[in-house]
Design a protein around this motif. Sequence first.
Motif, PDB file in Angstrom:
ATOM      1  N   ASP A 164       0.824  -1.210   0.000  1.00  0.00           N
ATOM      2  CA  ASP A 164       0.000   0.000   0.000  1.00  0.00           C
ATOM      3  C   ASP A 164       0.861   1.265   0.000  1.00  0.00           C
ATOM      4  O   ASP A 164       2.009   1.230   0.441  1.00  0.00           O
ATOM      5  N   ASP A 165       0.289   2.352  -0.483  1.00  0.00           N
ATOM      6  CA  ASP A 165       0.937   3.681  -0.425  1.00  0.00           C
ATOM      7  C   ASP A 165       2.318   3.653  -1.057  1.00  0.00           C
ATOM      8  O   ASP A 165       3.244   4.325  -0.580  1.00  0.00           O
ATOM      9  N   GLU A 221      -4.359   4.197  -6.625  1.00  0.00           N
ATOM     10  CA  GLU A 221      -5.392   4.667  -5.697  1.00  0.00           C
ATOM     11  C   GLU A 221      -5.622   6.162  -5.876  1.00  0.00           C
ATOM     12  O   GLU A 221      -4.772   6.868  -6.421  1.00  0.00           O
TER      13      GLU A 221
HETATM   14 MG    MG Z   1      -3.271   3.283   0.168  1.00  0.00          MG
END
Ligand code: MG
Length: 265
Positions: A164-165, A221
């Motif tokens: 993520d990220d 995202e």
């Molecule tokens: Mg994220």
Amino acid sequence: MQAAVDERTAIQAAIRQGLSNDEFQLYYQPQVDQNGTLVGAEALIRWRHPSKGLVTPDFFIELAEETGQIVQIGTWALDVACKQLKAWESDSNHSRLYVSVNVSARQFHQPNFVDEVLRIVEINGANPHRLKLELTETVVLDNVDTVISRMKHLNGVGIEFALDDFGTGYSSLSYLKRLPLTEVKIDRSFVNDVIADASDAAIVQAILAMSQTLGLGVIAEGVETREQYDFLVKHGCQKFQGYLFGKPMEIDGLSRIAIPFGIKL
Ligand code: MG
Ligand code: C2E
Ligand code: MG
Ligand code: MG
């Protein structure tokens, strides 16, 4: 300073109470492929606070991480997500969707993390092949060998991992090759400015090219505009999540999305 300490103590107590009063809820945000077809959803926690209303995680996740309450919250979230997977299994429209659940560093590094995940999947009768866990680069930073062995253990029953990220942390690119990941999620801060900012565009292109070379899937995202989506498609991005396709919503909203037709682009 004392006021800040008091506030933290108050929030901590409120979280404890919120957990026992069942005030937390999972929202689900659609994830779509290049055709706009719904392929899965990310589970995102919300807190229905009796006086503050709907509270988003930026208000309490960091504190919960510090106090350790994130472990209980994370277990709760995984349990609810697994119940949802089980419910979808008998629904031909939704049985092929996966659910992505966020796992915090503190939760992942609990000695019994692997056993807990396996236990929760099992007691709910959820299909582990439909479960994805989102880890951040901070999870991966310490003790890479242990992290890899835990991931492989869960991979063994079909559970997948997303990073993520991606791009905001410090993970070395060499880890990326070693970690048994299915996909990286390009952080929304890069997606946000991908049209206006040449260096963000370059970073996004580099992540997409690198993922392709390594055989990793990629999801972007925070996709909010058609221009961002077109840019991402043009450079090979396979999956998308963001307000353009849908905000995080209650489960009923997600169940109303007709998958064969997907989301109109
Ligand atoms: Mg994220
Ligand atoms: P994340 O995992 O990076 O989740 C993506 C965040 O981006 C979500 O914020 C989502 O609502 C937001 N977002 C998605 N699309 C867009 C968009 O197009 N534009 C904008 N401006 N924002 C978008 P949210 O729901 O507030 O969650 C924030 C963070 O809280 C998550 O970031 C995640 O790190 C954490 N979190 C949420 N649920 C859980 C959980 O169950 N466990 C743990 N450990 N962390 C959680
Ligand atoms: Mg996430
Ligand atoms: Mg993010």
